[in-house]
Write a protein that holds these residues in place. Structure first.
Motif, PDB file in Angstrom:
ATOM      1  N   GLY A   1       0.855  -1.130   0.044  1.00 45.17           N
ATOM      2  CA  GLY A   1       0.039  -0.091   0.121  1.00 45.17           C
ATOM      3  C   GLY A   1       0.876   1.423  -0.221  1.00 45.17           C
ATOM      4  O   GLY A   1       0.297   2.275  -0.332  1.00 45.17           O
ATOM      5  N   ASP A   2       2.137   1.165   0.510  1.00 45.22           N
ATOM      6  CA  ASP A   2       2.964   2.490   0.485  1.00 45.22           C
ATOM      7  C   ASP A   2       3.789   2.646  -0.551  1.00 45.22           C
ATOM      8  O   ASP A   2       4.709   3.305  -0.665  1.00 45.22           O
ATOM      9  CB  ASP A   2       3.794   2.284   1.671  1.00 45.22           C
ATOM     10  CG  ASP A   2       4.508   1.259   2.093  1.00 45.22           C
ATOM     11  OD1 ASP A   2       4.686   0.310   1.091  1.00 45.22           O
ATOM     12  OD2 ASP A   2       5.687   1.125   2.913  1.00 45.22           O
ATOM     13  N   GLU A   3       3.689   1.830  -1.762  1.00 43.58           N
ATOM     14  CA  GLU A   3       4.425   1.795  -3.071  1.00 43.58           C
ATOM     15  C   GLU A   3       3.243   2.309  -4.125  1.00 43.58           C
ATOM     16  O   GLU A   3       2.241   1.897  -4.025  1.00 43.58           O
ATOM     17  CB  GLU A   3       5.049   0.432  -3.237  1.00 43.58           C
ATOM     18  CG  GLU A   3       6.177   0.213  -2.445  1.00 43.58           C
ATOM     19  CD  GLU A   3       6.676  -1.228  -3.113  1.00 43.58           C
ATOM     20  OE1 GLU A   3       6.407  -1.478  -3.962  1.00 43.58           O
ATOM     21  OE2 GLU A   3       7.529  -1.814  -2.208  1.00 43.58           O
ATOM     22  N   PHE A   4       3.718   3.115  -4.784  1.00 47.90           N
ATOM     23  CA  PHE A   4       2.873   3.747  -5.805  1.00 47.90           C
ATOM     24  C   PHE A   4       3.712   3.488  -7.433  1.00 47.90           C
ATOM     25  O   PHE A   4       4.787   3.952  -7.710  1.00 47.90           O
ATOM     26  CB  PHE A   4       2.402   5.103  -5.693  1.00 47.90           C
ATOM     27  CG  PHE A   4       1.750   5.457  -4.269  1.00 47.90           C
ATOM     28  CD1 PHE A   4       0.485   4.915  -4.106  1.00 47.90           C
ATOM     29  CD2 PHE A   4       2.596   5.655  -3.263  1.00 47.90           C
ATOM     30  CE1 PHE A   4       0.088   5.254  -2.976  1.00 47.90           C
ATOM     31  CE2 PHE A   4       1.961   5.820  -1.981  1.00 47.90           C
ATOM     32  CZ  PHE A   4       0.465   5.676  -1.917  1.00 47.90           C
ATOM     33  N   ALA A   5       2.857   2.806  -8.320  1.00 50.03           N
ATOM     34  CA  ALA A   5       3.272   2.724  -9.276  1.00 50.03           C
ATOM     35  C   ALA A   5       2.121   3.354 -10.699  1.00 50.03           C
ATOM     36  O   ALA A   5       1.268   2.468 -11.069  1.00 50.03           O
ATOM     37  CB  ALA A   5       3.544   1.411  -9.892  1.00 50.03           C
ATOM     38  N   PRO A   6       2.191   4.555 -10.928  1.00 48.65           N
ATOM     39  CA  PRO A   6       1.164   4.981 -11.771  1.00 48.65           C
ATOM     40  C   PRO A   6       1.560   4.639 -13.296  1.00 48.65           C
ATOM     41  O   PRO A   6       2.669   4.551 -13.685  1.00 48.65           O
ATOM     42  CB  PRO A   6       1.366   6.680 -11.844  1.00 48.65           C
ATOM     43  CG  PRO A   6       2.734   6.846 -11.396  1.00 48.65           C
ATOM     44  CD  PRO A   6       3.100   5.607 -10.521  1.00 48.65           C
ATOM     45  N   LEU A   7       0.517   4.775 -14.074  1.00 48.71           N
ATOM     46  CA  LEU A   7       0.856   4.051 -15.759  1.00 48.71           C
ATOM     47  C   LEU A   7      -0.345   4.815 -16.394  1.00 48.71           C
ATOM     48  O   LEU A   7      -1.520   4.711 -16.305  1.00 48.71           O
ATOM     49  CB  LEU A   7       0.761   2.716 -15.781  1.00 48.71           C
ATOM     50  CG  LEU A   7       0.492   1.968 -17.104  1.00 48.71           C
ATOM     51  CD1 LEU A   7       1.877   2.012 -17.812  1.00 48.71           C
ATOM     52  CD2 LEU A   7       0.087   0.543 -16.815  1.00 48.71           C
ATOM     53  N   TRP A   8       0.015   5.405 -17.643  1.00 48.13           N
ATOM     54  CA  TRP A   8      -0.902   5.654 -18.604  1.00 48.13           C
ATOM     55  C   TRP A   8      -1.264   4.477 -19.744  1.00 48.13           C
ATOM     56  O   TRP A   8      -0.419   4.026 -20.067  1.00 48.13           O
ATOM     57  CB  TRP A   8      -0.492   6.935 -19.664  1.00 48.13           C
ATOM     58  CG  TRP A   8      -0.622   8.384 -18.935  1.00 48.13           C
ATOM     59  CD1 TRP A   8       0.637   9.125 -18.445  1.00 48.13           C
ATOM     60  CD2 TRP A   8      -1.623   9.008 -18.416  1.00 48.13           C
ATOM     61  NE1 TRP A   8       0.088  10.106 -17.724  1.00 48.13           N
ATOM     62  CE2 TRP A   8      -1.220  10.249 -17.771  1.00 48.13           C
ATOM     63  CE3 TRP A   8      -3.113   8.992 -18.607  1.00 48.13           C
ATOM     64  CZ2 TRP A   8      -2.066  11.231 -17.344  1.00 48.13           C
ATOM     65  CZ3 TRP A   8      -3.628   9.703 -18.042  1.00 48.13           C
ATOM     66  CH2 TRP A   8      -3.483  10.791 -17.506  1.00 48.13           C
ATOM     67  N   VAL A   9      -2.490   4.156 -19.661  1.00 48.14           N
ATOM     68  CA  VAL A   9      -2.815   3.229 -20.992  1.00 48.14           C
ATOM     69  C   VAL A   9      -3.676   4.344 -21.970  1.00 48.14           C
ATOM     70  O   VAL A   9      -4.550   4.644 -21.766  1.00 48.14           O
ATOM     71  CB  VAL A   9      -3.842   2.226 -20.371  1.00 48.14           C
ATOM     72  CG1 VAL A   9      -4.106   1.008 -21.392  1.00 48.14           C
ATOM     73  CG2 VAL A   9      -2.971   1.310 -19.143  1.00 48.14           C
TER      74      VAL A   9
ATOM     75  N   LEU B   1      -5.703   6.598 -16.644  1.00 45.91           N
ATOM     76  CA  LEU B   1      -4.669   6.675 -15.780  1.00 45.91           C
ATOM     77  C   LEU B   1      -4.551   5.494 -14.840  1.00 45.91           C
ATOM     78  O   LEU B   1      -5.905   5.414 -14.193  1.00 45.91           O
ATOM     79  CB  LEU B   1      -4.541   7.924 -15.107  1.00 45.91           C
ATOM     80  CG  LEU B   1      -3.416   8.016 -14.126  1.00 45.91           C
ATOM     81  CD1 LEU B   1      -2.156   7.928 -14.638  1.00 45.91           C
ATOM     82  CD2 LEU B   1      -3.614   9.534 -13.512  1.00 45.91           C
ATOM     83  N   VAL B   2      -3.775   4.680 -14.828  1.00 46.58           N
ATOM     84  CA  VAL B   2      -3.786   3.463 -13.908  1.00 46.58           C
ATOM     85  C   VAL B   2      -2.706   3.726 -12.496  1.00 46.58           C
ATOM     86  O   VAL B   2      -1.708   3.955 -12.853  1.00 46.58           O
ATOM     87  CB  VAL B   2      -3.638   2.276 -14.539  1.00 46.58           C
ATOM     88  CG1 VAL B   2      -3.374   1.021 -13.541  1.00 46.58           C
ATOM     89  CG2 VAL B   2      -4.572   1.974 -15.644  1.00 46.58           C
ATOM     90  N   LEU B   3      -3.043   3.233 -11.458  1.00 47.52           N
ATOM     91  CA  LEU B   3      -2.352   3.445 -10.162  1.00 47.52           C
ATOM     92  C   LEU B   3      -2.686   2.158  -9.531  1.00 47.52           C
ATOM     93  O   LEU B   3      -3.610   1.892  -8.890  1.00 47.52           O
ATOM     94  CB  LEU B   3      -2.703   4.693  -9.377  1.00 47.52           C
ATOM     95  CG  LEU B   3      -1.890   5.025  -8.139  1.00 47.52           C
ATOM     96  CD1 LEU B   3      -0.422   5.168  -8.593  1.00 47.52           C
ATOM     97  CD2 LEU B   3      -2.540   6.132  -7.309  1.00 47.52           C
ATOM     98  N   ASN B   4      -1.578   1.374  -9.459  1.00 47.09           N
ATOM     99  CA  ASN B   4      -1.459   0.127  -8.781  1.00 47.09           C
ATOM    100  C   ASN B   4      -2.646  -0.873  -8.889  1.00 47.09           C
ATOM    101  O   ASN B   4      -3.173  -1.514  -7.882  1.00 47.09           O
ATOM    102  CB  ASN B   4      -1.548   0.585  -7.049  1.00 47.09           C
ATOM    103  CG  ASN B   4      -0.423   1.282  -6.578  1.00 47.09           C
ATOM    104  OD1 ASN B   4       0.286   1.457  -7.236  1.00 47.09           O
ATOM    105  ND2 ASN B   4      -0.543   1.620  -5.210  1.00 47.09           N
ATOM    106  N   GLY B   5      -3.013  -0.952 -10.196  1.00 46.61           N
ATOM    107  CA  GLY B   5      -3.863  -1.869 -10.752  1.00 46.61           C
ATOM    108  C   GLY B   5      -5.036  -1.475 -10.699  1.00 46.61           C
ATOM    109  O   GLY B   5      -6.251  -2.313 -10.818  1.00 46.61           O
TER     110      GLY B   5
END
Length: 584
Positions: free
Chosen positions: A418-426, A473-477
């Protein structure tokens, strides 16, 4: 004045001050000759002390009559505690009470109002106003408030204007079901509650409000899945005279600002991935990229070995779970049972172990010898100690099944922190999807999404291959936001309605106001909406959105606190010209 300070204010700097406090009685410790009370408000806890050597007999008697959750006001002097509590800001002091006033008595609450409560979820939902007194709930609502402030500040600094759009609007058949509201003034006609302010924000672009936002309630009358609410909050945004890149830059900036505020770290440039790439590598369009386990396709290695399950499959694909070769047969069988559940729908699963001593073994040793298994392991980039899990079948279904397994293993192995963040544009989603049941195309996003400029010609020849000028915009799945470049040309919009099966009359009846607006100089525009409830939950290291809503509905869409939805009186039904006691 009810209070001079809150219950989180006082420290040794206030020693010997006369103060007035108010709040709720949380705990009472009565030793006979001395009574300690923890007084709670939104800001914290202050310990009160009543001492028979320093307090009057009457005051001691009044203190003995207090109960949990009584609302009281006290006057007294700040003194130093002999037994300090370093866990709270006021832990060095206590109040020697000189006057006590009961503002309101309380019944014994149905559960303990403390951080660790004995109340189950259902009882806490019924008495939500009591649950909000607890720090875990209160703090989440405060966190939500702070995030909303930061969003408003960021967008205002970027020249966005907050504009309210109507809540009573026109119903449309596209998308999820509308909540409808009968009109007493217009018998037999209905408003709908908005699923999104989509058309209104496009009209604001026509109106020259070139940067709009709104933190807005939206409503969908759809079947509820876990942790989905019938009413939810969006950060709704639209921009004129922009292309996709402009939108991504603005809202990547906003998300990065929120993440830096929480983590203290710069996230750097958000990675981007096409829809096709996301489906190929992770099996869904909102992948959690905090951990690996990317898909490995095996068709070229495993077919033609007389293993019918693989030979008949459209796709054979698997994941490598690093360090899991030590799984017992019982643990692997449990995973097989998990993927065979109706919610997942797999018919079975093949496993290959790369044991620590370098030996390869599998559940299909009968069909694949050591050399074949070695080729498979090399394709996975596996090493000794790894466990490879393989599914097969229809390509779309098997990717969906394997994606669910990947996420489940991510949870079990503690990889989704929960304290790690991985944003991603699809980006580059399909524009349309074919529905066999209705025999027509449906918009993947909504009917106002523009195709990519280079794919517009496909609308005439092969609409199913056209890509949307859309982005998520995706964040942590989790998809936390999505949007698109809009169609602003009335001819292209009309062609899109044709593809979606609207007759000219239907399109005019439902969207004529928008098409008419486009006749008066609509600018190029694009937008995006964030699911605010989910965004806040994830930023706080959680995924349960209900905890961040003051008065949420349960999984059946009911508010058990006020008992809604509920029947209404026949007189009201009659006024609305609705069915009455079985008659029309």
């Amino acid at each position: 004045m009810f209070r001079t300070h809150t219950n989180g204010d006082l420290t040794l700097e206030n020693l010997n001050e006369n103060v007035t406090l108010a709040g709720w009685v949380q705990t009472i410790r009565d030793k006979g000759f001395m009574i300690w009370i923890d007084l709670r408000d939104r800001y914290g806890i202050t310990q009160l002390v009543f001492d028979q050597d320093r307090s009057s007999v009457q005051l001691m008697e009044e203190a003995k009559k207090l109960g949990r959750e009584f609302v009281i006001q006290v006057e007294g002097k700040v003194i130093e505690r002999t037994s300090k509590n370093p866990k709270i800001p006021t832990g060095d002091i206590e109040i020697l009470v000189e006057n006590l006033k009961v503002l309101n008595e309380s019944q014994l609450p149905p559960f303990t109002i403390e951080d660790e409560t004995d109340g189950g979820e259902e009882i806490r939902m019924k008495y939500r106003y009591l649950d909000i007194r607890r720090n875990p709930v209160k703090d989440k609502l405060i966190f939500r408030h702070k995030m909303a402030q930061k969003v408003r500040n960021y967008l205002s600094q970027q020249d966005f204007i907050e504009v309210e759009t109507p809540v009573l609007i026109k119903s449309t058949p596209e998308g999820a079901r509308d909540f409808v509201v009968p009109s007493r003034m217009n018998p037999g006609q209905f408003y709908a509650l908005p699923q999104s302010p989509q058309t209104f924000k496009q009209l604001l672009m026509v109106g020259g409000i070139d940067r709009y936002f709104q933190i807005v309630k939206c409503f969908r009358d759809e079947d509820l899945r876990a942790d989905r609410q019938p009413e939810f909050t969006q950060i709704d945004c639209e921009m004129a005279f922009v292309e996709q890149e402009d939108v991504l830059e603005i809202f990547e900036g906003m998300t990065a600002t929120l993440l830096k505020d929480i983590t203290g770290k710069d996230t750097g440039k958000f990675p981007r991935m096409t829809y096709d790439e996301a489906m190929t590598r992770y099996g869904n369009d909102k992948p959690d990229i905090r951990f690996g386990m990317e898909f490995t396709e095996l068709n070229d290695l495993v077919k033609g070995k007389d293993f019918k399950i693989f030979d008949d499959a459209e796709l054979v694909v698997g994941i490598n779970t690093e360090g899991c070769a030590a799984y017992t047969r019982k643990q692997i069988d449990a995973l097989i049972d998990w993927v065979k559940r109706p919610q997942i729908g797999a018919t079975g699963m093949v496993w290959v172990k790369y044991q620590d001593d370098g030996v390869l073994t599998s559940s299909v040793n009968k069909f694949y010898d050591e050399a074949s298994l070695k080729q498979i392991a090399e394709k996975f980039n596996a090493k000794p100690g790894d466990l490879m899990l393989v599914l097969s079948g229809d390509a779309f279904q098997v990717r969906t099944q394997l994606s669910a397994l990947r996420m489940e293993l991510g949870n079990r192995l503690g990889l989704r922190k929960g304290d790690e963040f991985a944003p991603l544009w699809v980006v580059d989603f399909p524009l349309l999807e074919w529905d066999d049941e209705t025999g027509r195309y449906h918009a993947m996003h909504h009917p106002f999404t523009s195709p990519k400029p280079e794919d517009i010609h496909l609308l005439q020849t092969d609409p199913g291959k056209a890509r949307a000028n859309a982005y998520d915009l995706v964040l942590n799945g989790n998809e936390i936001g999505g949007g698109s470049v809009r169609i602003f040309d009335k001819e292209l919009q009309s062609r899109m309605f044709d593809l979606l099966g609207f007759t000219k009359e239907e399109a005019e009846a439902q969207f004529g106001f928008l098409m008419n607006a486009f006749k008066y100089g609509a600018p190029p525009h694009a937008g995006l909406a964030f699911g605010f409830d989910r965004l806040v939950a994830i930023l706080d290291g959680n995924e349960v959105i209900r905890d961040y809503i003051a008065f949420p509905k349960n999984n059946s869409g009911r508010d058990v606190m006020i008992d809604a939805p509920s029947a209404i009186a026949n007189e009201q039904l009659q006024e609305l010209f609705l069915k009455l006691d079985g008659d029309h």
